[in-house]
Design an enzyme around this catalytic site. Structure first.
Site, PDB file in Angstrom:
ATOM      1  N   LYS A 171       0.835  -1.212   0.000  1.00 30.74           N
ATOM      2  CA  LYS A 171       0.000   0.000   0.000  1.00 30.74           C
ATOM      3  C   LYS A 171       0.871   1.263   0.000  1.00 30.74           C
ATOM      4  O   LYS A 171       0.640   2.209  -0.755  1.00 30.74           O
ATOM      5  CB  LYS A 171      -0.906  -0.037   1.232  1.00 30.74           C
ATOM      6  CG  LYS A 171      -1.655   1.228   1.544  1.00 30.74           C
ATOM      7  CD  LYS A 171      -2.827   1.478   0.625  1.00 30.74           C
ATOM      8  CE  LYS A 171      -3.469   2.827   0.911  1.00 30.74           C
ATOM      9  NZ  LYS A 171      -4.520   3.153  -0.021  1.00 30.74           N
ATOM     10  N   LYS A 246      -0.363  12.078   4.575  1.00 32.73           N
ATOM     11  CA  LYS A 246      -0.226  10.961   5.529  1.00 32.73           C
ATOM     12  C   LYS A 246       0.497   9.783   4.877  1.00 32.73           C
ATOM     13  O   LYS A 246       1.428   9.208   5.449  1.00 32.73           O
ATOM     14  CB  LYS A 246      -1.627  10.517   5.998  1.00 32.73           C
ATOM     15  CG  LYS A 246      -1.599   9.262   6.867  1.00 32.73           C
ATOM     16  CD  LYS A 246      -2.970   8.636   7.056  1.00 32.73           C
ATOM     17  CE  LYS A 246      -2.807   7.200   7.501  1.00 32.73           C
ATOM     18  NZ  LYS A 246      -4.048   6.460   7.666  1.00 32.73           N
TER      19      LYS A 246
END
Ligand code: NAD
Length: 298
Positions: A171, A246
């Protein structure tokens, strides 16, 4: 059919949990904002009043929250998941969090006899609603195979990435590529326009040339070239700039963890930090093209 606990019923968690309900599982949902679980009761979710109530009879426990710290506390606090699950439970973290935290939670789970998978997703809220998410999974293959039918209720592409933490690795590295390519596409379109080249004409050229990539042809940051993308709707998200920030911070931590150098990702992080600091945290991440266009070389 299984008894499933689902902790975290926000933008992603709610539609994912509802796919499990629709597949016939008993789903006990918990969120620190109680109205979020109560709103799903009409759709068949059972709203739990505490983590303990949600997880105590569960065969599989999912978390889908924002941060590494939240996942840590949810798992390990005295009133948390690991203290209340039954023997033989499988714990799945679907959040996008830090590699080091994920690895240490796998160890904490193992020492308590809890099987754990890290299973972050890609595809956004649209993918969660349409059950077309890509699910990338780290952990034991046998545990992955046991949970795969559940992943298939909300995912289209389900991939076992490898051992503990490698779902998060997939990811993080995917979103590193997304952040870097988006900045590159923005720079190309911004400069083309300043050089007098029409954006649509440039798109018609570059989208069939070697500059082609997903950030251009599926999510073009220059407005009014693709119809259903944030750039054609005043950069309303989509995928918020603060979420990209983030993810680039997660990439930075991951690189530090293995002493790797990621200079392009570091620069994308620096640019997204400036873009969000300028008041654009809730704008779509492709909106960075407008901020870049206003920068002037000395
Ligand atoms: P969100 O903020 O909408 O939802 C998170 C939910 O977790 C909130 O409802 C919050 O109240 C709840 N929560 C926080 N702490 C809790 C606790 N201790 N106990 C119970 N509930 C708690 O976030 P989201 O957009 O659903 O994203 C969730 C995760 O998925 C994040 O890690 C994000 O990076 C990742 N992700 C998001 C997207 C996206 O497009 N939104 C896409 C892929 C991955």
């Amino acid at each position: 059919m299984s008894v499933i606990a689902w902790i975290g019923l926000g933008h992603m968690g709610a539609p994912m949990a509802l796919h499990l309900v629709q597949a016939g599982h008993t789903v006990k949902g918990f969120d620190v904002v109680p109205v979020l679980s109560q709103a799903l009761v009409k759709d068949g979710l059972q709203a739990a009043a505490s983590i303990a109530e949600a997880v105590k009879d569960a065969d599989v426990v999912f978390t889908m929250v924002q941060t590494s710290e939240q996942v840590h506390d949810l798992c390990l606090q005295p009133e948390g998941i690991f203290a209340h699950v039954k023997p033989g439970v499988i714990y799945v973290d679907a959040s996008s969090i830090d590699i080091a935290m994920t690895t240490s939670l796998h160890e904490a789970a193992k020492s308590r006899g809890i099987a754990m998978l890290d299973a972050p997703v890609s595809g956004g809220v649209g993918g969660a609603k349409a059950a077309t998410l890509t699910v990338m999974v780290g952990g034991d293959l046998a545990v992955f195979n046991a949970v795969k039918p559940i992943f298939q209720t909300y995912g289209k592409n389900i991939v076992h990435a490898g051992g503990a933490g490698l779902g998060q690795a997939a990811k993080i590295c995917n979103n590193l590529i997304l952040g870097v390519t988006m900045v590159g596409v923005c720079e190309g379109f911004m400069l083309a326009e300043k050089l007098g080249l029409n954006s649509k004409t440039f798109f018609d050229i570059s989208s069939v040339s070697s500059g082609q990539c997903w950030s251009m042809t599926s999510y073009c940051p220059a407005p009014n070239i693709l119809p259903n993308v944030p750039s054609s709707h005043d950069y309303e998200p989509g995928f918020m700039a603060k979420m990209m920030l983030k993810d680039l911070n997660l990439a930075k931590h991951a690189a530090d963890y293995v002493h790797a150098m990621t200079p392009m990702s570091d620069e994308a992080l620096n640019l997204y930090q400036q873009y969000t600091d300028a008041g654009n945290a809730e704008k779509d991440f492709s909106g960075i093209i407008t901020w870049l266009a206003n920068l002037k070389a000395e």
